[in-house]
Scaffold this motif. Structure first.
Motif, PDB file in Angstrom:
ATOM      1  N   GLU A  33       6.708   0.937  24.040  1.00  0.00           N
ATOM      2  CA  GLU A  33       6.184  -0.375  24.410  1.00  0.00           C
ATOM      3  C   GLU A  33       4.881  -0.250  25.201  1.00  0.00           C
ATOM      4  OE1 GLU A  33       7.427  -2.860  22.983  1.00  0.00           O
ATOM      5  OE2 GLU A  33       9.169  -1.774  22.221  1.00  0.00           O
ATOM      6  N   MET A  34       4.793   0.759  26.061  1.00  0.00           N
ATOM      7  CA  MET A  34       3.567   0.957  26.837  1.00  0.00           C
ATOM      8  C   MET A  34       2.407   1.378  25.943  1.00  0.00           C
ATOM      9  SD  MET A  34       5.054   2.832  30.284  1.00  0.00           S
ATOM     10  CE  MET A  34       3.405   2.959  31.007  1.00  0.00           C
ATOM     11  N   ILE A  35       2.698   2.251  24.980  1.00  0.00           N
ATOM     12  CA  ILE A  35       1.650   2.690  24.041  1.00  0.00           C
ATOM     13  C   ILE A  35       1.165   1.521  23.199  1.00  0.00           C
ATOM     14  CG2 ILE A  35       1.259   4.110  21.991  1.00  0.00           C
ATOM     15  CD1 ILE A  35       3.189   6.184  23.329  1.00  0.00           C
ATOM     16  N   ILE A  36       2.109   0.678  22.758  1.00  0.00           N
ATOM     17  CA  ILE A  36       1.718  -0.501  21.973  1.00  0.00           C
ATOM     18  C   ILE A  36       0.849  -1.432  22.806  1.00  0.00           C
ATOM     19  CG2 ILE A  36       2.601  -2.600  20.879  1.00  0.00           C
ATOM     20  CD1 ILE A  36       5.036  -0.944  19.982  1.00  0.00           C
ATOM     21  N   ASP A  37       1.241  -1.694  24.045  1.00  0.00           N
ATOM     22  CA  ASP A  37       0.461  -2.582  24.902  1.00  0.00           C
ATOM     23  C   ASP A  37      -0.958  -2.061  25.099  1.00  0.00           C
ATOM     24  OD1 ASP A  37       2.339  -4.546  25.258  1.00  0.00           O
ATOM     25  OD2 ASP A  37       3.124  -3.744  27.144  1.00  0.00           O
ATOM     26  N   GLN A  38      -1.099  -0.760  25.281  1.00  0.00           N
ATOM     27  CA  GLN A  38      -2.427  -0.183  25.444  1.00  0.00           C
ATOM     28  C   GLN A  38      -3.249  -0.322  24.160  1.00  0.00           C
ATOM     29  OE1 GLN A  38      -1.930   3.853  26.846  1.00  0.00           O
ATOM     30  NE2 GLN A  38      -0.705   3.203  28.609  1.00  0.00           N
ATOM     31  N   ALA A  39      -2.578  -0.141  23.019  1.00  0.00           N
ATOM     32  CA  ALA A  39      -3.294  -0.192  21.739  1.00  0.00           C
ATOM     33  C   ALA A  39      -3.777  -1.595  21.403  1.00  0.00           C
ATOM     34  CB  ALA A  39      -2.384   0.327  20.624  1.00  0.00           C
ATOM     35  N   ILE A  40      -2.976  -2.606  21.740  1.00  0.00           N
ATOM     36  CA  ILE A  40      -3.335  -3.974  21.339  1.00  0.00           C
ATOM     37  C   ILE A  40      -4.125  -4.709  22.412  1.00  0.00           C
ATOM     38  CG2 ILE A  40      -1.278  -4.079  19.894  1.00  0.00           C
ATOM     39  CD1 ILE A  40       0.011  -5.900  21.948  1.00  0.00           C
ATOM     40  N   GLU A  94      -0.348  -7.034  14.864  1.00  0.00           N
ATOM     41  CA  GLU A  94      -0.747  -7.073  13.452  1.00  0.00           C
ATOM     42  C   GLU A  94      -2.258  -6.914  13.309  1.00  0.00           C
ATOM     43  OE1 GLU A  94      -0.174  -6.884   9.528  1.00  0.00           O
ATOM     44  OE2 GLU A  94       1.367  -6.879  11.092  1.00  0.00           O
ATOM     45  N   LYS A  95      -3.008  -7.483  14.222  1.00  0.00           N
ATOM     46  CA  LYS A  95      -4.465  -7.318  14.192  1.00  0.00           C
ATOM     47  C   LYS A  95      -4.848  -5.860  14.429  1.00  0.00           C
ATOM     48  CE  LYS A  95      -5.861 -11.996  15.498  1.00  0.00           C
ATOM     49  NZ  LYS A  95      -6.775 -12.807  16.326  1.00  0.00           N
ATOM     50  N   PHE A  96      -4.126  -5.197  15.328  1.00  0.00           N
ATOM     51  CA  PHE A  96      -4.361  -3.776  15.572  1.00  0.00           C
ATOM     52  C   PHE A  96      -4.083  -2.961  14.311  1.00  0.00           C
ATOM     53  CE2 PHE A  96      -2.030   0.207  16.521  1.00  0.00           C
ATOM     54  CZ  PHE A  96      -3.084   0.979  16.973  1.00  0.00           C
ATOM     55  N   LYS A  97      -2.979  -3.244  13.627  1.00  0.00           N
ATOM     56  CA  LYS A  97      -2.655  -2.522  12.404  1.00  0.00           C
ATOM     57  C   LYS A  97      -3.735  -2.719  11.345  1.00  0.00           C
ATOM     58  CE  LYS A  97       2.372  -3.138  12.938  1.00  0.00           C
ATOM     59  NZ  LYS A  97       3.569  -3.763  12.318  1.00  0.00           N
ATOM     60  N   GLN A  98      -4.177  -3.957  11.174  1.00  0.00           N
ATOM     61  CA  GLN A  98      -5.190  -4.241  10.166  1.00  0.00           C
ATOM     62  C   GLN A  98      -6.492  -3.514  10.469  1.00  0.00           C
ATOM     63  OE1 GLN A  98      -5.475  -8.510   9.987  1.00  0.00           O
ATOM     64  NE2 GLN A  98      -3.465  -8.759   9.069  1.00  0.00           N
ATOM     65  N   ALA A  99      -6.906  -3.519  11.725  1.00  0.00           N
ATOM     66  CA  ALA A  99      -8.162  -2.872  12.102  1.00  0.00           C
ATOM     67  C   ALA A  99      -8.071  -1.357  11.988  1.00  0.00           C
ATOM     68  CB  ALA A  99      -8.548  -3.267  13.526  1.00  0.00           C
ATOM     69  N   THR A 100      -6.896  -0.791  12.275  1.00  0.00           N
ATOM     70  CA  THR A 100      -6.748   0.662  12.332  1.00  0.00           C
ATOM     71  C   THR A 100      -6.614   1.284  10.954  1.00  0.00           C
ATOM     72  OG1 THR A 100      -5.662   0.441  14.492  1.00  0.00           O
ATOM     73  CG2 THR A 100      -5.413   2.551  13.354  1.00  0.00           C
ATOM     74  N   TRP A 101      -5.894   0.627  10.042  1.00  0.00           N
ATOM     75  CA  TRP A 101      -5.585   1.259   8.756  1.00  0.00           C
ATOM     76  C   TRP A 101      -6.157   0.524   7.545  1.00  0.00           C
ATOM     77  CZ3 TRP A 101      -1.625   1.087  12.596  1.00  0.00           C
ATOM     78  CH2 TRP A 101      -1.365   2.338  13.181  1.00  0.00           C
ATOM     79  N   LYS A 102      -7.122  -0.352   7.768  1.00  0.00           N
ATOM     80  CA  LYS A 102      -7.650  -1.128   6.646  1.00  0.00           C
ATOM     81  C   LYS A 102      -8.313  -0.244   5.597  1.00  0.00           C
ATOM     82  CE  LYS A 102     -12.008  -2.154   9.061  1.00  0.00           C
ATOM     83  NZ  LYS A 102     -12.891  -3.247   9.554  1.00  0.00           N
ATOM     84  N   ASN A 103      -8.877   0.897   5.995  1.00  0.00           N
ATOM     85  CA  ASN A 103      -9.582   1.758   5.043  1.00  0.00           C
ATOM     86  C   ASN A 103      -8.687   2.834   4.440  1.00  0.00           C
ATOM     87  OD1 ASN A 103     -12.045   0.406   5.487  1.00  0.00           O
ATOM     88  ND2 ASN A 103     -12.483   1.676   7.281  1.00  0.00           N
ATOM     89  N   GLU A 104      -7.420   2.868   4.818  1.00  0.00           N
ATOM     90  CA  GLU A 104      -6.515   3.910   4.331  1.00  0.00           C
ATOM     91  C   GLU A 104      -5.472   3.388   3.353  1.00  0.00           C
ATOM     92  OE1 GLU A 104      -4.790   6.315   7.413  1.00  0.00           O
ATOM     93  OE2 GLU A 104      -6.513   6.038   8.736  1.00  0.00           O
TER      94      GLU A 104
END
Length: 242
Positions: A33-40, A94-104
């Protein structure tokens, strides 16, 4: 040592909290949960997105009035800003996921497609090789159908569905079974084949190739996210170097 939590007679200090979380197997969840909070953290929502998120949250929690919402806050000792982060968390993730893996996604889709394609098939399995051979001959001669034979002879759950299984992803099937279903043609009957402790009679009814649509993209992003999150948790686990 300062006490940060007291449960009845038990007092917990700051130095004791991490071992306690580990004892109750809660540390990995806290790290996730802490890692997710930092990422988003860098991702925001528009006012319209926030309003929609709040409405969905209130509906889920059955909070119809402002008084009920304030009581909910007090019961959980949460500030309005904490609730805002909670309510918008899924969208920001979801915005983090889209930005991180959109090119993969395209390349990952090619890798995953053989496991994501779905099939509908008919199957009868038995541990008696002689019975399996007799069933195969009846099916081949069209004397009887899977629907007639499966309820009587099949020893798996397909006996309750007249031999029909699916649609199901190939990646969720026994590897040997999945391999056969990828090489035979729809309508083709496979002779009794040993798989583990069974003799399996198989017919592919339909192959349903997966498409790279919005739902599949969401699934692939989530898979990549879970892999990334697992790596992050393993890297930051404070007990890894103990």
């Amino acid at each position: 040592m300062s006490v940060i939590l007291q449960v009845r007679e038990q007092k917990v200090t700051a130095e004791e909290i991490i071992p306690l979380l580990a004892n109750y197997q809660l540390l990995p969840q806290l790290l996730r949960e802490m890692i997710i909070d930092q990422a988003i953290a860098p991702f925001d929502c528009t006012p319209e997105e926030e309003e929609k998120a709040y409405q969905g949250f209130y509906l889920q929690q059955r909070l119809k009035t402002e008084a009920e919402r304030q009581a909910w806050l007090r019961d959980r000792n949460m500030t309005p800003e904490q609730v805002r982060k909670l309510v918008t968390r899924a969208l920001r993730l979801e915005k983090f996921k889209q930005a991180t893996w959109k090119n993969e996604l395209d390349a990952y889709f090619v890798i995953r497609k053989p496991q994501l394609d779905r099939v509908i098939y008919s199957v009868i399995r038995t541990k008696d090789g002689g019975i399996a051979q007799e069933i195969y001959f009846r099916l081949q001669a069209e004397e009887q159908s899977f629907a007639e034979l499966a309820p009587k002879y099949s020893m798996g759950p397909e006996a309750r569905t007249k031999g029909i299984v699916g649609p199901v992803e190939l990646g969720k099937l026994h590897p040997t079974l999945a391999k056969f279903l990828t090489v035979i043609q729809p309508g083709q009957l496979l002779p009794p084949t040993p798989i583990d402790n069974w003799f399996v009679i198989l017919r592919l009814e339909k192959l349903l190739p997966v498409e790279l649509n919005d739902l599949t993209r969401w699934q692939l992003r989530h898979e990549l996210f879970l892999k990334w999150l697992g790596q992050q948790v393993a890297e930051f686990n404070p007990f890894n170097n103990c």
